[in-house]
Each structure stands twice: as C-alpha cells, then as structure tokens.
Enzyme design. Structure first.
Site, PDB file in Angstrom:
ATOM      1  N   ARG A 144       0.843  -1.198   0.000  1.00  0.00           N
ATOM      2  CA  ARG A 144       0.000   0.000   0.000  1.00  0.00           C
ATOM      3  C   ARG A 144       0.873   1.242   0.000  1.00  0.00           C
ATOM      4  O   ARG A 144       1.822   1.328   0.777  1.00  0.00           O
ATOM      5  CB  ARG A 144      -0.872   0.049   1.270  1.00  0.00           C
ATOM      6  N   ASP A 162       4.911  -4.519  10.015  1.00  0.00           N
ATOM      7  CA  ASP A 162       5.956  -3.916  10.854  1.00  0.00           C
ATOM      8  C   ASP A 162       6.072  -4.651  12.187  1.00  0.00           C
ATOM      9  O   ASP A 162       7.174  -4.896  12.683  1.00  0.00           O
ATOM     10  CB  ASP A 162       5.640  -2.437  11.113  1.00  0.00           C
ATOM     11  N   ASP A 186       0.253  -1.619  12.191  1.00  0.00           N
ATOM     12  CA  ASP A 186       0.805  -2.168  10.952  1.00  0.00           C
ATOM     13  C   ASP A 186       1.287  -3.584  11.209  1.00  0.00           C
ATOM     14  O   ASP A 186       2.312  -3.800  11.864  1.00  0.00           O
ATOM     15  CB  ASP A 186       1.950  -1.283  10.450  1.00  0.00           C
ATOM     16  N   THR A 230      -1.663   7.277  -0.345  1.00  0.00           N
ATOM     17  CA  THR A 230      -2.975   7.028  -0.978  1.00  0.00           C
ATOM     18  C   THR A 230      -3.663   5.758  -0.496  1.00  0.00           C
ATOM     19  O   THR A 230      -4.858   5.576  -0.727  1.00  0.00           O
ATOM     20  CB  THR A 230      -2.800   6.894  -2.506  1.00  0.00           C
TER      21      THR A 230
HETATM   22  C1  PRP Z   1      -1.079  -4.362   4.655  1.00  0.00           C
HETATM   23  C2  PRP Z   1      -1.797  -5.671   4.875  1.00  0.00           C
HETATM   24  C3  PRP Z   1      -2.619  -5.795   3.620  1.00  0.00           C
HETATM   25  C4  PRP Z   1      -2.977  -4.367   3.305  1.00  0.00           C
HETATM   26  C5  PRP Z   1      -4.399  -4.122   3.693  1.00  0.00           C
HETATM   27  O1  PRP Z   1      -0.008  -4.554   3.826  1.00  0.00           O
HETATM   28  O2  PRP Z   1      -0.939  -6.735   5.083  1.00  0.00           O
HETATM   29  O3  PRP Z   1      -1.919  -6.386   2.544  1.00  0.00           O
HETATM   30  O4  PRP Z   1      -2.095  -3.551   4.072  1.00  0.00           O
HETATM   31  O5  PRP Z   1      -4.814  -2.865   3.323  1.00  0.00           O
HETATM   32  P1  PRP Z   1      -5.931  -2.615   2.223  1.00  0.00           P
HETATM   33  O6  PRP Z   1      -7.065  -3.528   2.525  1.00  0.00           O
HETATM   34  O7  PRP Z   1      -6.304  -1.160   2.424  1.00  0.00           O
HETATM   35  O8  PRP Z   1      -5.336  -2.843   0.863  1.00  0.00           O
HETATM   36  P2  PRP Z   1       1.031  -3.374   3.451  1.00  0.00           P
HETATM   37  O9  PRP Z   1       0.627  -2.727   2.171  1.00  0.00           O
HETATM   38  O10 PRP Z   1       1.201  -2.469   4.622  1.00  0.00           O
HETATM   39  O11 PRP Z   1       2.362  -4.158   3.131  1.00  0.00           O
HETATM   40  P3  PRP Z   1       3.242  -5.152   4.028  1.00  0.00           P
HETATM   41  O12 PRP Z   1       2.484  -6.435   4.149  1.00  0.00           O
HETATM   42  O13 PRP Z   1       4.477  -5.296   3.207  1.00  0.00           O
HETATM   43  O14 PRP Z   1       3.491  -4.490   5.355  1.00  0.00           O
HETATM   44  N1  URA Z   2      -2.498  -2.631   7.041  1.00  0.00           N
HETATM   45  C1  URA Z   2      -2.126  -2.873   8.311  1.00  0.00           C
HETATM   46  O1  URA Z   2      -1.093  -3.521   8.564  1.00  0.00           O
HETATM   47  N2  URA Z   2      -2.917  -2.403   9.300  1.00  0.00           N
HETATM   48  C2  URA Z   2      -4.035  -1.698   9.066  1.00  0.00           C
HETATM   49  O2  URA Z   2      -4.716  -1.286  10.026  1.00  0.00           O
HETATM   50  C3  URA Z   2      -4.399  -1.447   7.728  1.00  0.00           C
HETATM   51  C4  URA Z   2      -3.610  -1.929   6.735  1.00  0.00           C
END
Ligand code: PRP
Ligand code: URA
Length: 204
Positions: free
Chosen positions: A101, A199, A196, A105
């Site tokens: 993400r 993280d 997150d 945005t």
């Molecule tokens: C997080 C999570 C999902 C996404 C959800 O990933 O693991 O994939 O956000 O958000 P959405 O429903 O609004 O799309 P992130 O993009 O933070 O990446 P990561 O897994 O590498 O931390």
């Molecule tokens: N991705 C995350 O890891 N946490 C949230 O709350 C939303 C998106």
C-alpha cells in the site's frame, strides 16, 4: 459469505496481538496460533474420499483429503499466516503475491507474483489485514486470472469497508476472519485494529 472465528482461544490471542506492548517474537507466535485456527475453519468443508486401510485389528475404510490445497500469502504480512498450512497439509503448494500500500494514498501496488497451478485446487489467499480491500481485490483478481475457482480469503482482522469491497468485486469468495472491527481511520488503518501488522511481525 463472512465467517467470523468464534473460539475463546482466538479472542485471547487476538487481544494480546492488539496490545501495543506485545513484542515481535510473541506477536509471531500469536499470529501463528490465529492462523492455525483460521486454517481449520477455511478448510472445514474440504472434500474427502473413502480410503481403505488395515488397522492392527481389522480392515477399515476411512476418509482422506480429496482436493489439493494452495495457500497464497500477500507479501509481506501474509507470510505470518503460512506456517500452519505447511504444518497441517503435507501436500500444500505455496504461491506468492507481492503487494504494498502506498503510505499516502493507501492504494496497493503489485511488485511480485509467482503462482503454482490453481485449477481444481482449494486456493486460500491469506493476508492478516483487510482494510480498504484494495490489496485483497487485486490479489483475488490475479488468482482468478490464474485459474482459481475454489477461492477463499483468510484474514485476521477485517474492516467493514474491506469486507464490502471484496463482496462487491468478488461476491462468490467467502471471507474468514478472527474479527470484524469498527471502521477505518483517515489514514485507512483499522480501528481498533492492531497497527501495521507487517511492521509488528517483522520488527520493522
Ligand atoms: C497491509 C496488509 C494488507 C494491506 C491491507 O499490507 O498486510 O496487505 O495492508 O490494506 P488494504 O485492505 O487497504 O489494501 P502493506 O501494504 O502495509 O504491506 P506489508 O504487508 O508489506 O506491510
Ligand atoms: N495494514 C495494516 O497492517 N494495518 C491496518 O490497520 C491497515 C492496513
């Protein structure tokens, strides 16, 4: 189409997962526990077929699994939900969809996709957080294009907005979650949520 996990142990694990003082090592253990409980729910109706064996005492016809399983984590946080499938299902295949993400945005960008054959398999797309639903819909689109028919989405925490988006774009895909939370905040994070996930899982 929305299945919410109901088990006291799931509530216990999720509450500690939400706790901001929970350190990555414990966070990974709890994520694994919830992933295992969700894996059992999402495979509860897997088809089986008769299989004859001999017990030490007599012949017996029992049931064995009759459909292959593919688990597809959305990188990177989805990796925290894969191990239970490897432990439970000896013949499971693993595919990967890399999505991230944008911090400003909240729109997901695809950076990787590697999938085994999906036709005729139960395909479980796993990602702990279903927030706007953008990542899940992008992943489900990719999986459908790659031939997935028996497709499910497995998450740990879902926001109502994300569930609605997935149901609108993929009305036949059942969603399994440990919790349906209240809402998204202005930055598209889930409330109460757990922050997150990636993280916290990887200590970044
Ligand atoms: C997080 C999570 C999902 C996404 C959800 O990933 O693991 O994939 O956000 O958000 P959405 O429903 O609004 O799309 P992130 O993009 O933070 O990446 P990561 O897994 O590498 O931390
Ligand atoms: N991705 C995350 O890891 N946490 C949230 O709350 C939303 C998106």
């Amino acid at each position: 189409m929305l299945h919410i996990l109901r088990h006291p142990l799931a509530d216990h694990a999720l509450t500690h997962l939400r706790d901001h003082t929970t350190k990555p090592a414990t966070f990974r253990t709890l994520a694994n526990q919830l992933g295992l409980m969700l894996a059992l729910e999402a495979t509860r109706d897997l088809p089986t077929r008769g299989h004859a064996v001999n017990t030490p005492l007599e012949p017996h016809t029992g049931q064995i699994l009759d459909r292959g399983l593919v688990v597809v984590p959305i990188l990177r946080a989805g990796l925290g939900m894969v191990q239970p499938y490897l432990d439970l299902f000896p013949d499971v295949s693993v595919g990967y969809v890399g999505l991230e993400r944008d911090h400003a945005t909240a729109i997901a960008r695809s950076y990787y996709c590697k999938l085994p054959p999906l036709a005729g398999k139960r395909v479980l797309c796993v990602d702990p957080m279903l927030a706007t639903g953008g990542s899940a819909v992008t992943a489900l689109d990719l999986l459908r294009e790659a031939g997935a028919e028996d497709l499910r989405l497995v998450v740990v925490v879902a926001a109502p907005e994300g569930v609605a988006t997935v149901h609108q774009k993929h009305p036949t895909v059942p969603v399994f979650t440990a919790a349906l939370d209240r809402e998204l905040n202005a930055k598209k994070y889930i409330l109460p949520g757990l922050g997150d996930f990636g993280d916290r899982l990887f200590g970044t």
